[in-house]
Design a protein around this motif. Structure first.
Motif, mmCIF file in Angstrom:
data_model
loop_
_atom_site.group_PDB
_atom_site.id
_atom_site.type_symbol
_atom_site.label_atom_id
_atom_site.label_comp_id
_atom_site.label_asym_id
_atom_site.label_seq_id
_atom_site.Cartn_x
_atom_site.Cartn_y
_atom_site.Cartn_z
ATOM 1 N N GLU A 176 0.812 -1.215 0.000
ATOM 2 C CA GLU A 176 0.000 0.000 0.000
ATOM 3 C C GLU A 176 0.841 1.257 0.000
ATOM 4 O O GLU A 176 0.315 2.376 0.138
ATOM 5 C CB GLU A 176 -0.934 0.005 1.218
ATOM 6 N N GLU A 177 2.133 1.112 -0.204
ATOM 7 C CA GLU A 177 3.044 2.249 -0.180
ATOM 8 C C GLU A 177 2.814 3.196 -1.350
ATOM 9 O O GLU A 177 2.937 4.403 -1.218
ATOM 10 C CB GLU A 177 4.487 1.738 -0.187
ATOM 11 N N CYS A 178 2.470 2.651 -2.546
ATOM 12 C CA CYS A 178 2.374 3.467 -3.760
ATOM 13 C C CYS A 178 0.982 3.355 -4.368
ATOM 14 O O CYS A 178 0.630 2.291 -4.904
ATOM 15 C CB CYS A 178 3.420 3.037 -4.782
ATOM 16 N N PRO A 179 0.169 4.401 -4.332
ATOM 17 C CA PRO A 179 -1.145 4.368 -5.003
ATOM 18 C C PRO A 179 -1.022 4.139 -6.514
ATOM 19 O O PRO A 179 -1.890 3.516 -7.124
ATOM 20 C CB PRO A 179 -1.728 5.754 -4.695
ATOM 21 N N ALA A 180 0.058 4.652 -7.105
ATOM 22 C CA ALA A 180 0.246 4.459 -8.548
ATOM 23 C C ALA A 180 0.394 2.980 -8.891
ATOM 24 O O ALA A 180 -0.089 2.512 -9.929
ATOM 25 C CB ALA A 180 1.468 5.238 -9.025
ATOM 26 N N ALA A 181 1.068 2.233 -8.020
ATOM 27 C CA ALA A 181 1.233 0.803 -8.263
ATOM 28 C C ALA A 181 -0.107 0.079 -8.206
ATOM 29 O O ALA A 181 -0.366 -0.841 -8.988
ATOM 30 C CB ALA A 181 2.204 0.218 -7.242
ATOM 31 N N ILE A 182 -0.956 0.507 -7.273
ATOM 32 C CA ILE A 182 -2.287 -0.110 -7.175
ATOM 33 C C ILE A 182 -3.099 0.188 -8.435
ATOM 34 O O ILE A 182 -3.806 -0.682 -8.964
ATOM 35 C CB ILE A 182 -3.015 0.395 -5.919
ATOM 36 N N LEU A 183 -2.971 1.429 -8.937
ATOM 37 C CA LEU A 183 -3.690 1.800 -10.166
ATOM 38 C C LEU A 183 -3.195 0.977 -11.362
ATOM 39 O O LEU A 183 -3.998 0.488 -12.159
ATOM 40 C CB LEU A 183 -3.504 3.292 -10.430
ATOM 41 N N VAL A 184 -1.883 0.808 -11.476
ATOM 42 C CA VAL A 184 -1.332 0.015 -12.571
ATOM 43 C C VAL A 184 -1.790 -1.435 -12.458
ATOM 44 O O VAL A 184 -2.075 -2.096 -13.460
ATOM 45 C CB VAL A 184 0.212 0.104 -12.573
ATOM 46 N N LEU A 185 -1.887 -1.941 -11.228
ATOM 47 C CA LEU A 185 -2.371 -3.309 -11.021
ATOM 48 C C LEU A 185 -3.786 -3.482 -11.552
ATOM 49 O O LEU A 185 -4.108 -4.472 -12.237
ATOM 50 C CB LEU A 185 -2.321 -3.654 -9.533
ATOM 51 N N ILE A 186 -4.655 -2.495 -11.281
ATOM 52 C CA ILE A 186 -6.035 -2.550 -11.763
ATOM 53 C C ILE A 186 -6.077 -2.487 -13.289
ATOM 54 O O ILE A 186 -6.772 -3.263 -13.949
ATOM 55 C CB ILE A 186 -6.859 -1.406 -11.145
ATOM 56 N N VAL A 187 -5.292 -1.543 -13.870
ATOM 57 C CA VAL A 187 -5.285 -1.371 -15.310
ATOM 58 C C VAL A 187 -4.791 -2.635 -16.005
ATOM 59 O O VAL A 187 -5.365 -3.089 -17.001
ATOM 60 C CB VAL A 187 -4.424 -0.160 -15.705
ATOM 61 N N GLN A 188 -3.722 -3.248 -15.477
ATOM 62 C CA GLN A 188 -3.180 -4.442 -16.128
ATOM 63 C C GLN A 188 -4.152 -5.605 -16.056
ATOM 64 O O GLN A 188 -4.267 -6.388 -17.002
ATOM 65 C CB GLN A 188 -1.848 -4.841 -15.502
ATOM 66 N N ASN A 189 -4.864 -5.741 -14.962
ATOM 67 C CA ASN A 189 -5.864 -6.801 -14.869
ATOM 68 C C ASN A 189 -6.967 -6.615 -15.902
ATOM 69 O O ASN A 189 -7.408 -7.574 -16.547
ATOM 70 C CB ASN A 189 -6.458 -6.853 -13.464
ATOM 71 N N ILE A 190 -7.423 -5.373 -16.074
ATOM 72 C CA ILE A 190 -8.481 -5.095 -17.046
ATOM 73 C C ILE A 190 -7.970 -5.352 -18.463
ATOM 74 O O ILE A 190 -8.654 -5.984 -19.284
ATOM 75 C CB ILE A 190 -8.988 -3.648 -16.897
ATOM 76 N N VAL A 191 -6.755 -4.874 -18.771
ATOM 77 C CA VAL A 191 -6.182 -5.089 -20.098
ATOM 78 C C VAL A 191 -6.010 -6.582 -20.371
ATOM 79 O O VAL A 191 -6.286 -7.072 -21.475
ATOM 80 C CB VAL A 191 -4.838 -4.349 -20.226
ATOM 81 N N GLY A 192 -5.571 -7.332 -19.367
ATOM 82 C CA GLY A 192 -5.410 -8.775 -19.534
ATOM 83 C C GLY A 192 -6.721 -9.468 -19.833
ATOM 84 O O GLY A 192 -6.777 -10.365 -20.687
ATOM 85 N N LEU A 193 -7.792 -9.051 -19.153
ATOM 86 C CA LEU A 193 -9.109 -9.647 -19.411
ATOM 87 C C LEU A 193 -9.594 -9.319 -20.821
ATOM 88 O O LEU A 193 -10.189 -10.169 -21.501
ATOM 89 C CB LEU A 193 -10.113 -9.151 -18.372
ATOM 90 N N VAL A 194 -9.350 -8.086 -21.269
ATOM 91 C CA VAL A 194 -9.771 -7.697 -22.620
ATOM 92 C C VAL A 194 -9.016 -8.500 -23.673
ATOM 93 O O VAL A 194 -9.605 -8.999 -24.648
ATOM 94 C CB VAL A 194 -9.551 -6.181 -22.826
ATOM 95 N N ILE A 195 -7.705 -8.643 -23.495
ATOM 96 C CA ILE A 195 -6.910 -9.420 -24.451
ATOM 97 C C ILE A 195 -7.375 -10.870 -24.473
ATOM 98 O O ILE A 195 -7.492 -11.489 -25.538
ATOM 99 C CB ILE A 195 -5.412 -9.319 -24.101
ATOM 100 N N ASN A 196 -7.636 -11.442 -23.281
ATOM 101 C CA ASN A 196 -8.125 -12.820 -23.229
ATOM 102 C C ASN A 196 -9.429 -12.970 -24.005
ATOM 103 O O ASN A 196 -9.608 -13.929 -24.770
ATOM 104 C CB ASN A 196 -8.332 -13.244 -21.775
ATOM 105 N N ALA A 197 -10.357 -12.029 -23.785
ATOM 106 C CA ALA A 197 -11.658 -12.112 -24.454
ATOM 107 C C ALA A 197 -11.506 -12.007 -25.971
ATOM 108 O O ALA A 197 -12.114 -12.778 -26.726
ATOM 109 C CB ALA A 197 -12.578 -11.009 -23.932
#
Length: 304
Positions: free
Chosen positions: A88-109
């Motif tokens: 929880e040290e870096c909010p930017a890292a949490i945001l990138v984690l969310i974005v990468q999960n969404i991008v991964g789901l879109v690519i999978n679909a």
């Protein structure tokens, strides 16, 4: 083609892993996680105490681009080996984690959809729907008929199969308007009746050339490559195994229409079972046929 599809499939995942691996490396670099002095202070188990032990990285156990790339793979494919994780040290890292999960789901679909469409594409099924290389015009029941043969090479059936024909030729209206590619539907007759066909064996589809036919004034003299005439045949149906609609098309130019010929029989009964000789699918034989138009034949029956 399959090699191109598999290359796109592989590169889409590999490029996304590399892209987000670079992002994770930049986050670790900006936060100081890659600095050698702070890296030794991260884990209290290594003997650090006091303020040194209080240092918390954005992502644990990232020491280089290689470890950032591995973490990118773990995030996107949700492997989670447990050696690296976001804090929880870096909010930017949490945001990138969310974005990468969404991008991964879109690519999978998208990739799964592409592979499914590739394996079940309708035009592959349409390749097994064959038409005779030539069409013929001959007498049937005392009338001139345009005939072609259609067949299916697979054992699986085409459900709700329909067939239709169009004549494409240059026409001119009474007002002088010229239509270079006028499409005219023509009525057909087949053993089943109507436009629906039951394609359990090769069928001869024919069109009676009468006064309502656009071929009413066609004679053997018109069947040459200079004649502005093309007959398009369209066969549509539902693939039994996938439920996807498929369409097969062919066309006959004027010089591909044989006058005074008939298709040879290819269905025979052997030992109580019917067999089809596809080697003779497009073979024709000459038959007595008047060398005149259907209009002339109807006006003067003595030609027969």
């Amino acid at each position: 083609k399959w090699p191109h599809t598999l290359l796109i499939f592989t590169m889409s995942f590999l490029c996304s892993w590399l892209l987000f691996g670079m992002v994770w490396w930049l986050i670790a670099f900006a936060h100081g996680d890659l600095d050698h002095s702070t890296r030794l202070q991260r884990d209290p188990a290594e003997g650090t105490t006091g303020s040194a032990a209080a240092f918390v990285p954005c992502v644990t156990s990232i020491h280089s681009f290689t470890s950032a790339f591995l973490f990118s793979i773990e995030v996107q494919v949700t492997i989670g080996f447990g050696g690296r994780m976001v804090t929880e040290e870096c909010p930017a890292a949490i945001l990138v984690l969310i974005v990468q999960n969404i991008v991964g789901l879109v690519i999978n679909a998208i990739m799964l959809g592409c592979i499914f469409m590739k394996t079940s594409q309708a035009h592959r099924r349409a390749e097994t729907l064959i038409f005779s290389k030539h069409a013929v015009i001959a007498l049937r029941e005392g009338r001139l008929c345009f005939m072609l043969r259609v067949g299916d090479l697979r054992k699986s059936m085409i459900i709700s199969a329909t067939i239709r024909m169009q004549v494409v030729k240059k026409t001119a209206s009474l007002e002088g308007e010229v239509v270079p590619l006028n499409q005219i539907d023509i009525q057909m007759e087949n053993p089943v009746g109507g436009n629906s066909i039951f394609l359990v064996s090769p069928l001869i589809i024919y069109h009676v050339i009468d006064k309502n036919s656009p071929l009413y004034d066609i004679s053997p003299m018109n069947l040459h490559h200079h004649e502005d005439l093309e007959i398009i045949v369209i066969l549509e149906g539902v693939v039994e195994t996938t439920g996807i609609t498929t369409q097969a098309r062919t066309s006959y130019l004027a010089d591909e229409i044989l006058w005074g010929q008939r298709f040879v029989p290819i269905v025979a009964e052997e030992d109580g079972r019917y067999s089809v000789d596809y080697s003779k699918f497009g073979n024709t034989v000459k038959v007595p046929t008047p060398s005149c138009t259907a209009r002339q034949l109807e006006e003067d029956k003595s030609i027969m």
